[in-house]
Design a protein around this motif. Structure first.
Motif, short mmCIF file in Angstrom:
data_model
loop_
_atom_site.label_atom_id
_atom_site.label_comp_id
_atom_site.label_asym_id
_atom_site.label_seq_id
_atom_site.Cartn_x
_atom_site.Cartn_y
_atom_site.Cartn_z
N GLY A 59 0.80 -1.21 0.00
CA GLY A 59 0.00 0.00 0.00
C GLY A 59 0.83 1.26 0.00
N LYS A 60 0.68 2.05 1.08
CA LYS A 60 1.35 3.35 1.15
C LYS A 60 2.76 3.26 1.69
CE LYS A 60 -1.10 4.28 5.50
NZ LYS A 60 -2.08 3.20 5.37
N SER A 61 3.29 2.05 1.88
CA SER A 61 4.67 1.90 2.32
C SER A 61 5.64 2.29 1.20
CB SER A 61 4.93 0.45 2.75
OG SER A 61 6.30 0.23 2.99
N LYS A 62 6.79 2.80 1.58
CA LYS A 62 7.78 3.19 0.59
C LYS A 62 8.34 1.98 -0.16
CE LYS A 62 9.21 7.46 2.89
NZ LYS A 62 10.33 8.21 3.52
N LYS A 63 8.17 0.81 0.39
CA LYS A 63 8.59 -0.41 -0.30
C LYS A 63 7.81 -0.60 -1.60
CE LYS A 63 9.84 -2.78 3.99
NZ LYS A 63 9.55 -3.93 4.88
N THR A 64 6.59 -0.06 -1.64
CA THR A 64 5.79 -0.14 -2.87
C THR A 64 6.49 0.57 -4.02
OG1 THR A 64 3.80 -0.16 -1.51
CG2 THR A 64 3.51 0.29 -3.85
N VAL A 65 7.07 1.73 -3.74
CA VAL A 65 7.78 2.49 -4.78
C VAL A 65 8.99 1.71 -5.27
CG1 VAL A 65 8.99 4.64 -5.28
CG2 VAL A 65 7.00 4.67 -3.77
N VAL A 66 9.76 1.14 -4.34
CA VAL A 66 10.95 0.37 -4.73
C VAL A 66 10.56 -0.83 -5.58
CG1 VAL A 66 12.91 -0.95 -3.85
CG2 VAL A 66 12.18 1.14 -2.66
N LEU A 67 9.54 -1.56 -5.14
CA LEU A 67 9.10 -2.74 -5.88
C LEU A 67 8.54 -2.37 -7.25
CD1 LEU A 67 8.87 -5.82 -5.59
CD2 LEU A 67 6.56 -5.48 -4.69
N SER A 68 7.78 -1.29 -7.32
CA SER A 68 7.19 -0.86 -8.59
C SER A 68 8.27 -0.43 -9.57
CB SER A 68 6.20 0.29 -8.35
OG SER A 68 5.16 -0.12 -7.50
N ILE A 69 9.25 0.34 -9.10
CA ILE A 69 10.35 0.75 -9.97
C ILE A 69 11.14 -0.47 -10.45
CG2 ILE A 69 12.53 2.03 -10.04
CD1 ILE A 69 11.27 4.07 -8.18
N LEU A 70 11.29 -1.47 -9.58
CA LEU A 70 11.97 -2.70 -9.98
C LEU A 70 11.21 -3.42 -11.09
CD1 LEU A 70 14.29 -4.72 -9.45
CD2 LEU A 70 12.82 -5.79 -7.72
N TYR A 71 9.87 -3.50 -10.97
CA TYR A 71 9.06 -4.11 -12.02
C TYR A 71 9.24 -3.38 -13.34
CZ TYR A 71 6.41 -6.85 -8.55
OH TYR A 71 6.03 -7.73 -7.58
N ILE A 72 9.11 -2.05 -13.30
CA ILE A 72 9.16 -1.26 -14.53
C ILE A 72 10.53 -1.35 -15.19
CG2 ILE A 72 9.00 1.08 -15.46
CD1 ILE A 72 6.95 1.67 -13.27
N SER A 73 11.60 -1.18 -14.40
CA SER A 73 12.96 -1.17 -14.98
C SER A 73 13.35 -2.53 -15.51
CB SER A 73 13.96 -0.71 -13.92
OG SER A 73 13.91 -1.54 -12.78
N SER A 74 13.05 -3.60 -14.78
CA SER A 74 13.44 -4.94 -15.23
C SER A 74 12.68 -5.35 -16.49
CB SER A 74 13.21 -5.95 -14.11
OG SER A 74 11.84 -5.97 -13.73
N CYS A 75 11.37 -5.10 -16.53
CA CYS A 75 10.59 -5.49 -17.71
C CYS A 75 10.96 -4.63 -18.92
CB CYS A 75 9.09 -5.36 -17.42
SG CYS A 75 8.48 -6.55 -16.21
N SER A 76 11.18 -3.33 -18.71
CA SER A 76 11.59 -2.47 -19.82
C SER A 76 12.95 -2.87 -20.35
CB SER A 76 11.60 -1.01 -19.36
OG SER A 76 10.34 -0.60 -18.90
N GLY A 77 13.88 -3.17 -19.44
CA GLY A 77 15.20 -3.61 -19.87
C GLY A 77 15.16 -4.90 -20.66
N LEU A 78 14.32 -5.84 -20.23
CA LEU A 78 14.20 -7.11 -20.96
C LEU A 78 13.63 -6.89 -22.36
CD1 LEU A 78 12.96 -9.58 -18.20
CD2 LEU A 78 15.13 -9.67 -19.44
N ILE A 79 12.66 -5.99 -22.49
CA ILE A 79 12.10 -5.71 -23.82
C ILE A 79 13.17 -5.17 -24.75
CG2 ILE A 79 10.53 -4.18 -25.07
CD1 ILE A 79 8.55 -4.47 -22.81
N ILE A 80 14.00 -4.24 -24.26
CA ILE A 80 15.06 -3.66 -25.08
C ILE A 80 16.09 -4.73 -25.47
CG2 ILE A 80 16.95 -2.00 -25.09
CD1 ILE A 80 15.24 -0.25 -23.24
N ILE A 81 16.47 -5.57 -24.52
CA ILE A 81 17.47 -6.62 -24.80
C ILE A 81 16.93 -7.61 -25.83
CG2 ILE A 81 18.68 -8.57 -23.78
CD1 ILE A 81 18.93 -6.92 -21.22
N LEU A 82 15.68 -8.02 -25.67
CA LEU A 82 15.08 -8.97 -26.61
C LEU A 82 15.02 -8.41 -28.03
CD1 LEU A 82 12.15 -10.40 -24.45
CD2 LEU A 82 14.27 -11.56 -25.06
#
Length: 306
Positions: A210-233
């Protein structure tokens, strides 16, 4: 009919995008059609309820506070109530989008696993278990050397690449519905269900934080990892399968949902704390109300005869 690279690509991407679009539209239509539809989409498809996840507010407290005589407090809590309603609307929209994408990926996985499949081959690889039309790509080109099949890959054989071209890869396509059995279809369905469970678990983690700051860290991890994989592929041409990019796009959408959820809940929590602070201040400076008419106390004693 001889299938060319263009016809395979149109069929592959066209049917995939059609399934995704139809599923998402169906989920949104179900959500907005009735309250029961909203409960089905949110609680059955996704497994959460945005009203319950939005624990910053309490509707019963709102009703009780509306009966208070303090006009400033009543107006402040009305503002909080409207913020809650708007937040739940946005969260519901994202849940619909995530639910539609999750269900559509299940449909696409069944389509590509049981109807039209594609495989990437490099020199020295063995052919897949199904006869497939293979199209050879030279170097970093995104267009095959010929739009007709360069070679036909048969089971138990090696991929036959042209000898006069270096740094080649091949993408092979085949309609495999005629080779399917009940067991293979059930296996593919099991993979689809496992994938849905994986994404709903990741979504549940974000909603729980929810409103925990861990949400921001986890969300940024999802976005960066998936975006990076798309570029690499795309750079290394490791996958042209639309299912792969659909799954990674779902991960990016999940990350964006986490950031939106954090912003909505944090803003609402800050607003609530401000209202509580002002309400406590107002209560502390309220004058004590004295009655206009003094009460007369009868102090005369009464003697009861025996």
């Amino acid at each position: 009919m001889e299938w060319t690279y263009i016809s395979y690509t149109i069929a592959n991407y066209g049917i995939t995008f059609g399934l995704v679009l139809m599923t998402i539209i169906g989920v949104f239509a179900t959500y907005f059609s009735s309250k029961k539809g909203q409960e089905f989409v949110i609680e059955r498809v996704i497994g959460i309820n945005p009203a319950k996840a939005h624990d910053t507010y309490n509707d019963q407290d709102m009703k009780n506070l509306s009966l208070e005589t303090n006009k400033h407090e009543f107006q402040s809590n009305q503002i909080l109530f409207h913020i809650k309603q708007r937040s739940i609307f946005y969260i519901g929209i994202f849940c619909c989008l995530l639910g539609g994408m999750t269900l559509s990926i299940t449909a696409v996985l069944m389509f590509q696993g049981c109807f039209l499949t594609d495989v990437r081959l490099i020199p020295g690889d063995n052919c897949p278990e199904y006869p497939m039309d293979c199209f050879v790509f030279a170097g970093n080109n995104f267009v095959p050397i010929t739009h007709n099949a360069t070679f036909l890959c048969q089971h138990m054989e090696r991929a036959q690449f042209p000898n006069n071209i270096s740094d080649v890869t091949a993408w092979c396509y085949a309609w495999i519905i005629r080779f399917q059995s009940t067991k293979s279809i059930l296996d593919q369905l099991g993979i689809a269900i496992a994938l849905v469970g994986f994404f709903t678990t990741m979504l549940a983690v974000i909603v729980y934080l929810g409103k925990s700051k861990k949400t921001v860290v986890l969300s940024i991890l999802y976005i960066s990892s998936c975006s990076g994989l798309i570029i690499i592929l795309l750079i290394f041409k490791w996958s042209f399968a639309p299912l792969t990019y659909a799954i990674l796009s779902l991960g990016i959408t999940l990350g964006i949902f986490g950031l939106v959820l954090f912003c909505l809940l944090s803003k609402a929590e800050k607003k609530k704390n401000n209202v509580k602070f002002l309400t406590n201040q107002n209560r502390s400076i309220l004058p004590v109300k004295l009655s206009s008419q003094p009460k007369i106390v009868d102090r005369s004693s009464r003697v009861i005869p025996i």
